[in-house]
Design a protein around this motif. Sequence first.
Motif, PDB file in Angstrom:
ATOM      1  N   UNK A 235       0.824  -1.204   0.000  1.00 53.60           N
ATOM      2  CA  UNK A 235       0.000   0.000   0.000  1.00 53.60           C
ATOM      3  C   UNK A 235       0.863   1.262   0.000  1.00 53.60           C
ATOM      4  N   UNK A 236       1.881   1.283   0.855  1.00 52.53           N
ATOM      5  CA  UNK A 236       2.745   2.471   0.922  1.00 52.53           C
ATOM      6  C   UNK A 236       3.479   2.702  -0.383  1.00 52.53           C
ATOM      7  N   UNK A 237       3.904   1.637  -1.045  1.00 52.40           N
ATOM      8  CA  UNK A 237       4.594   1.786  -2.325  1.00 52.40           C
ATOM      9  C   UNK A 237       3.662   2.404  -3.357  1.00 52.40           C
ATOM     10  N   UNK A 238       2.435   1.930  -3.409  1.00 49.76           N
ATOM     11  CA  UNK A 238       1.471   2.461  -4.363  1.00 49.76           C
ATOM     12  C   UNK A 238       1.090   3.899  -4.018  1.00 49.76           C
ATOM     13  N   UNK A 239       1.004   4.211  -2.730  1.00 44.37           N
ATOM     14  CA  UNK A 239       0.632   5.557  -2.301  1.00 44.37           C
ATOM     15  C   UNK A 239       1.689   6.585  -2.694  1.00 44.37           C
ATOM     16  N   UNK A 240       2.953   6.187  -2.794  1.00 41.84           N
ATOM     17  CA  UNK A 240       4.007   7.112  -3.224  1.00 41.84           C
ATOM     18  C   UNK A 240       3.932   7.377  -4.721  1.00 41.84           C
ATOM     19  N   UNK A 241       3.420   6.439  -5.487  1.00 40.03           N
ATOM     20  CA  UNK A 241       3.357   6.588  -6.938  1.00 40.03           C
ATOM     21  C   UNK A 241       2.190   7.471  -7.358  1.00 40.03           C
ATOM     22  N   UNK A 242       1.057   7.389  -6.678  1.00 44.63           N
ATOM     23  CA  UNK A 242      -0.146   8.115  -7.075  1.00 44.63           C
ATOM     24  C   UNK A 242       0.064   9.622  -7.195  1.00 44.63           C
ATOM     25  N   UNK A 243       0.718  10.306  -6.238  1.00 45.08           N
ATOM     26  CA  UNK A 243       0.916  11.753  -6.413  1.00 45.08           C
ATOM     27  C   UNK A 243       1.786  12.089  -7.625  1.00 45.08           C
ATOM     28  N   UNK A 244       2.752  11.237  -7.935  1.00 51.67           N
ATOM     29  CA  UNK A 244       3.600  11.496  -9.100  1.00 51.67           C
ATOM     30  C   UNK A 244       2.782  11.417 -10.382  1.00 51.67           C
ATOM     31  N   UNK A 245       1.902  10.431 -10.481  1.00 57.28           N
ATOM     32  CA  UNK A 245       1.044  10.310 -11.662  1.00 57.28           C
ATOM     33  C   UNK A 245       0.113  11.510 -11.754  1.00 57.28           C
ATOM     34  N   UNK A 246      -0.489  11.894 -10.635  1.00 58.71           N
ATOM     35  CA  UNK A 246      -1.396  13.042 -10.616  1.00 58.71           C
ATOM     36  C   UNK A 246      -0.676  14.312 -11.052  1.00 58.71           C
ATOM     37  N   UNK A 247       0.537  14.541 -10.550  1.00 57.40           N
ATOM     38  CA  UNK A 247       1.296  15.735 -10.910  1.00 57.40           C
ATOM     39  C   UNK A 247       1.670  15.740 -12.388  1.00 57.40           C
ATOM     40  N   UNK A 248       2.041  14.591 -12.923  1.00 56.04           N
ATOM     41  CA  UNK A 248       2.394  14.519 -14.340  1.00 56.04           C
ATOM     42  C   UNK A 248       1.182  14.783 -15.225  1.00 56.04           C
ATOM     43  N   UNK A 249       0.034  14.266 -14.845  1.00 51.09           N
ATOM     44  CA  UNK A 249      -1.180  14.544 -15.613  1.00 51.09           C
ATOM     45  C   UNK A 249      -1.530  16.013 -15.571  1.00 51.09           C
ATOM     46  N   UNK A 250      -1.358  16.646 -14.403  1.00 49.61           N
ATOM     47  CA  UNK A 250      -1.663  18.062 -14.256  1.00 49.61           C
ATOM     48  C   UNK A 250      -0.718  18.934 -15.048  1.00 49.61           C
ATOM     49  N   UNK A 251       0.507  18.470 -15.282  1.00 46.13           N
ATOM     50  CA  UNK A 251       1.489  19.265 -16.025  1.00 46.13           C
ATOM     51  C   UNK A 251       1.400  19.053 -17.524  1.00 46.13           C
ATOM     52  N   UNK A 252       0.487  18.224 -17.979  1.00 47.63           N
ATOM     53  CA  UNK A 252       0.311  18.029 -19.419  1.00 47.63           C
ATOM     54  C   UNK A 252       1.129  16.884 -19.990  1.00 47.63           C
ATOM     55  N   UNK A 253       1.686  16.030 -19.164  1.00 51.13           N
ATOM     56  CA  UNK A 253       2.498  14.914 -19.666  1.00 51.13           C
ATOM     57  C   UNK A 253       1.666  13.957 -20.518  1.00 51.13           C
ATOM     58  N   UNK A 254       0.359  13.903 -20.299  1.00 50.38           N
ATOM     59  CA  UNK A 254      -0.473  12.986 -21.090  1.00 50.38           C
ATOM     60  C   UNK A 254      -0.622  13.454 -22.537  1.00 50.38           C
ATOM     61  N   UNK A 255      -0.262  14.712 -22.788  1.00 51.17           N
ATOM     62  CA  UNK A 255      -0.393  15.254 -24.133  1.00 51.17           C
ATOM     63  C   UNK A 255       0.768  14.862 -25.043  1.00 51.17           C
TER      64      UNK A 255
END
Length: 78
Positions: free
Chosen positions: A57-77
């Motif tokens: 759980x802790x390992x996955x919890x550290x990854x989620x904010x990184x994914x959220x931040x990358x999506x917010x910065x336009x990395x999905x584009x």
Amino acid sequence: GDLSAWPAHHKVIARKEPLHPRHLKDASAYEVAKGMRYQTFATNTRHGQAQFLDARHRKHARIEPKIRDQKASGMRLL
């Protein structure tokens, strides 16, 4: 809470840890007053010890904010 309606193999795991300054902005008033951060999660995994489930759980919890931040910065584009 009342977990009597849940299947028998479900587990709820709770943990507490010292409140780190970087989590202070998201902490509740209770957590700030106690100086501890509280986390809970529920799982239906039938195998593994509680320590393994907590580490997963802790390992996955550290990854989620990184994914959220990358999506917010336009990395999905890209």
